[in-house]
Design an enzyme around this catalytic site. Structure first.
Site, PDB file in Angstrom:
ATOM      1  N   GLY A 288     104.324   8.818 118.155  1.00 48.96           N
ATOM      2  CA  GLY A 288     105.279   9.845 119.053  1.00 48.96           C
ATOM      3  C   GLY A 288     106.350   8.585 119.324  1.00 48.96           C
ATOM      4  NE  ARG A 289     104.066   4.781 124.139  1.00 45.62           N
ATOM      5  CZ  ARG A 289     104.132   5.288 125.164  1.00 45.62           C
ATOM      6  NH1 ARG A 289     104.839   4.458 126.478  1.00 45.62           N
ATOM      7  NH2 ARG A 289     103.201   6.146 126.053  1.00 45.62           N
ATOM      8  NE  ARG A 325     107.638   5.176 129.140  1.00 44.78           N
ATOM      9  CZ  ARG A 325     106.809   3.856 129.320  1.00 44.78           C
ATOM     10  NH1 ARG A 325     108.585   2.732 129.515  1.00 44.78           N
ATOM     11  NH2 ARG A 325     105.423   3.346 128.632  1.00 44.78           N
ATOM     12  CB  CYS A 355     117.219   9.685 148.837  1.00 48.97           C
ATOM     13  SG  CYS A 355     119.009   9.514 148.547  1.00 48.97           S
TER      14      CYS A 355
HETATM   15  C1  LIG Z   1     101.385  12.662 123.719  1.00 49.41           C
HETATM   16  C2  LIG Z   1     100.511  13.277 122.507  1.00 49.41           C
HETATM   17  C3  LIG Z   1     100.104  12.277 121.184  1.00 49.41           C
HETATM   18  C4  LIG Z   1     101.582  11.264 121.173  1.00 49.41           C
HETATM   19  O1  LIG Z   1     100.989   9.686 121.450  1.00 49.41           O
HETATM   20  P1  LIG Z   1     102.322   8.524 121.734  1.00 49.41           P
HETATM   21  O2  LIG Z   1     101.421   7.146 122.434  1.00 49.41           O
HETATM   22  O3  LIG Z   1     103.315   8.673 121.684  1.00 49.41           O
HETATM   23  O4  LIG Z   1     101.896   8.313 119.980  1.00 49.41           O
HETATM   24  C5  LIG Z   1      99.985  12.136 120.312  1.00 49.41           C
HETATM   25  N1  LIG Z   1      99.171  13.658 119.583  1.00 49.41           N
HETATM   26  C6  LIG Z   1      98.626  14.040 120.389  1.00 49.41           C
HETATM   27  C7  LIG Z   1      97.910  14.828 121.240  1.00 49.41           C
HETATM   28  C8  LIG Z   1      99.245  14.253 122.426  1.00 49.41           C
HETATM   29  O5  LIG Z   1      99.329  14.660 123.366  1.00 49.41           O
END
Ligand SMILES: *Cc1c(COP(=O)(O)O)cnc(C)c1O
Length: 431
Positions: A288-289, A325, A355
């Protein structure tokens, strides 16, 4: 690398001046680079190309329709964690057959919807869940493809709130129990044991925990392939990114500090592929990231500068409800002005108007001197940014813009304030 850089003294996203976007669309404003997003996806995809593989973008990191369509157009799949995410990705043009469904709490309705749409696999996290999937599939007269999430008990050495691969947390099934779970699941007539999955945590900047986990799990995968004919092994997501971006310190190219310690797809693949390539299985990844993180920024405007005896507070119009974050994970985001400032810096706290004392983006950080009306960008806000936004303090959700070359489009309009309470009503007896 990414596509946010100074041209002259103005910060650009690809070919577009970010200040012009801020002026046209207001702030707080998320801005995404399609080129960065595309490059990041392709880097991983190409690094894994020696084996049969599928990159499933973890859409919980950024689920804007245009982001999802970009990934779908590149042939990517998706890691989803709710029925809502499946609906959303289908609406964006994604293919349900390339989706893997993760999460510890899938409901009957979610399982049924995913079965009807034909997801590639349910990644199950417990035996009761396997039984539930079997039951729903039986009712629909379907066979559900499943994988079990294995908890390899490897410490990813990342922030406590984003580590998932040890027995201290709720995810997956213990290493020791896996064989028994598959043996029992193989007796459930409406399940097809399709794979094995793991995910040890997020923002890992060292390849070693990945390597340790894969080494530990490969023998299990081989045994499951022999006994149950599984087809895939998902090694999860978690590849970390650089948050300390050198564009903040003048002309330095941001990747100049990408030394030995940065985890690149090349390094990741070089260490993991030798362990994976002889398995004869399809390898799934769930990043994801790595794909979305450096692809987006949050733009905010300085409302006030407040000096106290101890502090220089830069009060901006973005807040923890827009980007949680720093408050939630103690996260670091580089903060740079949209118009580069020369010379003097001053130790500053950049804070929002919410606040809460936790509503800050940085504390005691040397930043260029800014004043009312100046714009600042929080870099690397493309992952777990907008998706975690809330309307706390009745602040509407920010707008989002996608840039590609010299083109830009509003891909989410700023939420009208009245929409925040649109679903509410005053109970009849109060009137
Ligand atoms: C959140 C998650 C990801 C992605 O994690 P990243 O650090 O954003 O790459 C992949 N697999 C599962 C099962 C997740 O819960």
């Amino acid at each position: 690398m990414h596509d946010f850089r100074y041209v002259g003294n103005k910060l650009y996203c690809e070919g577009v001046s970010i200040e012009s976007l801020a002026k046209n669309h207001g702030t707080p404003l998320y801005v995404y680079s399609q080129a960065t997003l595309t490059r990041r996806f392709l880097e991983l995809d190409r690094a894994m190309s020696p084996v049969d593989h599928l990159v499933c973008f973890a859409m919980k990191s950024n689920s804007n329709q245009s982001i999802l369509r970009t990934i779908a157009n590149l042939g990517g799949g998706f890691d989803i964690v709710s029925g809502g995410e499946l609906q959303r990705v289908i609406a964006a043009g994604g293919d349900a057959k390339k989706c893997v469904f993760a999460g510890v709490g899938k409901t009957d309705a979610e399982i049924e919807f995913a079965l009807r749409k034909g997801v590639y696999s349910f990644n199950a996290e417990s035996e009761p869940e396997l039984q539930r999937i079997n039951k729903v599939a039986a009712r629909l007269k379907k066979i559900a493809p499943v994988a079990v999430r294995l908890n390899p008990n490897v410490d990813a050495k990342t922030h406590a709130k984003i580590t998932t691969g040890t027995y201290e947390n709720k995810f997956g099934i213990a290493f020791e129990d896996i064989a028994g779970v598959y043996a029992r699941a193989s007796k459930l007539k409406h399940l097809r044991l399709r794979g094995l999955q793991m995910h040890i945590g997020s923002q890992l900047t060292d390849v070693k925990p990945f390597e340790l986990a894969v080494k530990k799990v490969v023998p299990v995968v081989e045994a499951l392939k022999a006994q149950h004919g599984i087809e895939f092994f998902s090694i999860g997501g978690g590849v970390g990114i650089v948050y300390q971006d050198a564009i903040a310190s003048g002309d330095a190219k941001w990747w100049a500090q990408e030394g030995e310690n940065i985890l690149t797809p090349q390094k990741y693949a070089a260490r993991l592929l030798p362990l994976l390539k002889n398995l004869g299985l399809r390898i799934l990844m769930e990043p994801g990231r790595y794909i979305s993180g450096n692809s987006g920024i949050l733009v905010t405007r300085v409302e006030y500068v407040k000096r106290t005896g101890k502090k220089n507070f830069v009060i901006v119009d973005g807040a923890m409800n827009d980007l949680i974050r720093p408050a939630f994970y103690d996260a670091y985001h580089e903060i740079v002005p949209l118009t580069k400032k020369g010379g003097v810096t001053i130790s500053s706290d950049v804070v929002g108007p919410v606040c809460e004392s936790g509503d800050y983006f940085c504390k005691d950080r040397e930043l260029p001197k800014v004043g009312e009306g100046d714009y600042l960008a929080l870099l690397s806000a493309g992952a777990y940014g907008f998706v975690m936004a809330s309307c706390y303090n009745t602040r509407s959700l920010a707008a989002e813009v996608l840039v590609s070359g010299k083109k830009s489009a509003v891909v989410r309009a700023r939420q009208p304030v009245k929409d925040i309470w649109a679903g509410e009503s005053v109970a009849a007896w109060l009137k």
